[in-house]
Design an enzyme around this catalytic site. Structure first.
Site, PDB file in Angstrom:
ATOM      1  N   LYS A  79       0.844  -1.337   0.168  1.00  0.00           N
ATOM      2  CA  LYS A  79      -0.067   0.049  -0.077  1.00  0.00           C
ATOM      3  C   LYS A  79       0.882   1.442  -0.044  1.00  0.00           C
ATOM      4  O   LYS A  79       1.623   1.360   1.276  1.00  0.00           O
ATOM      5  CB  LYS A  79      -1.253  -0.272   1.463  1.00  0.00           C
ATOM      6  N   SER A 149      -9.677   2.035   3.295  1.00  0.00           N
ATOM      7  CA  SER A 149      -8.343   2.613   2.188  1.00  0.00           C
ATOM      8  C   SER A 149      -7.437   1.699   1.493  1.00  0.00           C
ATOM      9  O   SER A 149      -7.078   2.286   0.805  1.00  0.00           O
ATOM     10  CB  SER A 149      -8.314   3.673   3.035  1.00  0.00           C
ATOM     11  N   SER A 173      -9.857  -0.482   6.870  1.00  0.00           N
ATOM     12  CA  SER A 173      -9.124  -0.657   6.230  1.00  0.00           C
ATOM     13  C   SER A 173      -8.882  -1.449   5.215  1.00  0.00           C
ATOM     14  O   SER A 173      -8.097  -1.742   3.814  1.00  0.00           O
ATOM     15  CB  SER A 173      -8.437   0.493   5.353  1.00  0.00           C
TER      16      SER A 173
END
Length: 456
Positions: A79, A149, A173
Site C-alpha cells: 500500500k 482504504s 481498511s
C-alpha cells in the site's frame, strides 16, 4: 491455472520443487498487471524492472541452495503509505507527489529479508482517510468500489497483479476491501506489527497487515512481519490445521446483527453452524457499550490526524482532494481534550470486552453489512427503510477491533444474489492471532467447497 493465480503456499511448493521459478512467477504477475491495470487501476507505481531484477536474484539464490522459506521468490505489493527504498510513497495524494523513500519501512525490510519480490505500490484512499478508494475498480465488478482504504492492495491480489499485499487498517481498511474483493484480510493485534516507515492516519488506531488469497498465506506473511509474538505463536502457519474442537465462539445478539443484508446474515449463520459441527461451542453474547464505539474512534482519530496534517493543510490546502480536506478541516475543530476523554473511554471499553472474552475464545460476526457499492453511491437502504451512509455501514462493523486493538480476520463467506463476495469476521483476544487463523482456515475450507469462489 496460470502462475499469477497461485496461492503463496502453492507457488512456494512449486518453487521449492523446481517446477516454477521466481522469474516465471514474477513475469506472470507483471503481465497480468499490464493486462488489467487500465481497467482496474490498483497500482500507483508498478516497479516492473526492479521486480524482475529481484526475481533473477531470488532464482540464483535458490539454485545455490540458499532457499529462505515459503516467501522466497513470491511477488507482493505494498500500500502506498508504506515506504520501500527508492520508490515514491505518495499516499495517493498530490501533497506527497515528490516524496521518495530513502529507506525501507520495517515491514518491507522484513519481507525483503524473507526473499519476497516487490512489484510496486498500490492505491489508497487519500492518506487512508476513507473506505472506498475511488481511483480503483473492483475486479469482480469494475463499476463498483473495491473498498478502502487499502482498495488498491485488495484489487491487485484479487486480479492476480500480486500474490499478496500489505495494507493498513485504522477503521477497517484491510478487512473491508478484502471482504469486498473475495479475499482474506488480517488486522493484527495493535503493535504486533511495526508501523515504522508508514504514513500515519491515527497512531493509536493504525495497524499494518496482510491481504491474501488464503488463510495460510496470511499466516505466512504474519510470521515474517510480526515483532511481538507470544511464545505460543512461534509460527502462525505451522500452527494451522488444529481445527476448532473445544473453542467457544461468540454469536452477537446485538450490534453486529443489526442492518445486515439478508444474504450475508444467512451465510454467517451457516458458517457458525459449520464451526459448531466441527466441535466448537456457540455462545450467544451481548456486545457491551456499543453507543461509545464510534465516538471513541472519532475522538482518537480527529486530533491525531489533525496533528499530522496541520502544517501541510495550512501551507497547501489545494493539494488535498475535496473530501479529505473537508474531513481534516473538521478534525482541526475537535478540542484537544477530546483525545484524553476518548482514551479514558477506550480503557472502559477494553475492560468491558475483557469480561466478554472471559466466556468466549473468539467472536464471529459479519465483516461488512453489504457487498461492494457502485462508485459514487452514497448510502444503503435497509429492508426496514433506514438509510445509512456507505462509510458508516462499513465502519460500524469493523472499527470495534481497531478501538480495542484486537486481532480481526476476514475470510470469504459467499456471494450475494448479484454474485458479489463478502466475508465473515473473526475477532480474538490480544495476541491470539493463531486461534483466529485456525477458525478462519476451517471456514475457508468449508466455504470454498460450498461456493467455489472464483478468482478474478
Amino acid at each position: 491455472m496460470q502462475a499469477y493465480q497461485l496461492s503463496i503456499v502453492d507457488a512456494a511448493r512449486q518453487i521449492a520443487d523446481g517446477q516454477l521459478s521466481p522469474v516465471e512467477l514474477t513475469r506472470s504477475v507483471l503481465e497480468r498487471a499490464q493486462e488489467k491495470e487500465d481497467q482496474l487501476c490498483a497500482y500507483v507505481t508498478l516497479a516492473a524492472d526492479q521486480a524482475m531484477d529481484a526475481a533473477r536474484r531470488a532464482e540464483q539464490e535458490i539454485r545455490r541452495k540458499e532457499y529462505r522459506g515459503v516467501l522466497h521468490g513470491i511477488p507482493y505489493a505494498l500500500k502506498d503509505l508504506i515506504d520501500a527504498a527508492g520508490l515514491p510513497t505518495t499516499a495517493s495524494s498530490q501533497v506527497r507527489r515528490h516524496h521518495l523513500a530513502a529507506a525501507d519501512s520495517e515491514v518491507a525490510a522484513r519481507l525483503k529479508q524473507a526473499g519476497m519480490i516487490l512489484t510496486g505500490k498500490t492505491h489508497t484512499h487519500e492518506f487512508a482517510f476513507g473506505l472506498t478508494t475511488p481511483q480503483t475498480n473492483n475486479p469482480w465488478a469494475p463499476e463498483r468500489s473495491p473498498g478502502g482504504s487499502s482498495g488498491g492492495s485488495a484489487a491487485a491480489v484479487a486480479y492476480g497483479g500480486a500474490l499478496a499485499a500489505l495494507g493498513t487498517d485504522t477503521g477497517g481498511s484491510i478487512r473491508v476491501p478484502a471482504a469486498l474483493c473475495g479475499l482474506v484480510g488480517l488486522k493484527p493485534t495493535y503493535e504486533l506489527v511495526s508501523r515504522q516507515g508508514v504514513v500515519p492516519l491515527s497512531g493509536s488506531l493504525d495497524h499494518v497487515g496482510p491481504i491474501t488469497r488464503t488463510v495460510a498465506d496470511a499466516a505466512a506473511l504474519l510470521d515474517a512481519i510480526a515483532t511481538r509474538r507470544p511464545p505460543s505463536a512461534d509460527s502462525y502457519r505451522q500452527g494451522l490445521g488444529q481445527g476448532v474442537e473445544g473453542l467457544r465462539v461468540g454469536v452477537a445478539g446485538n450490534y453486529f446483527c443489526e442492518h445486515i443484508a439478508p444474504d450475508i446474515q444467512a451465510a454467517l449463520q451457516d458458517q457458525q453452524a459449520e464451526l459448531a459441527a466441527a466441535g466448537a461451542t456457540l455462545v450467544e453474547v451481548e456486545i457491551p457499550l456499543t453507543d461509545f464505539i464510534q465516538p471513541i474512534q472519532w475522538g482518537l482519530i480527529a486530533p491525531e490526524a489533525a496533528a499530522y496534517h496541520r502544517d501541510a493543510l495550512r501551507r497547501a490546502p489545494q493539494l488535498y482532494g475535496d473530501e479529505v480536506r473537508t474531513l481534516l478541516e473538521a478534525c482541526m475543530l475537535v478540542p484537544q481534550n477530546e483525545h484524553a476523554q476518548a482514551q479514558a473511554a477506550r480503557i472502559a471499553l477494553q475492560t468491558a470486552w475483557r469480561r466478554l472474552f472471559a466466556d468466549i475464545d473468539l467472536l464471529m460476526v459479519p465483516t461488512v453489512p453489504h457487498t461492494a457499492p457502485l462508485h459514487g453511491q452514497d448510502s444503503f437502504v435497509w429492508p426496514d427503510g433506514v438509510e445509512e451512509s456507505v462509510v458508516s455501514a462499513y465502519i460500524r462493523l469493523s472499527t470495534p477491533a481497531n478501538v480495542l486493538g484486537l486481532p480481526a480476520l476476514t475470510v470469504p463467506a459467499g456471494l450475494d444474489r448479484a454474485g458479489l463476495p463478502f466475508g465473515v469476521q473473526l475477532i480474538g483476544r490480544p495476541f491470539d492471532e493463531l486461534t483466529v487463523l485456525r477458525a478462519g482456515q476451517l471456514i475457508e475450507s468449508r466455504c470454498q467447497t460450498r461456493f467455489d469462489l472464483p478468482r478474478a
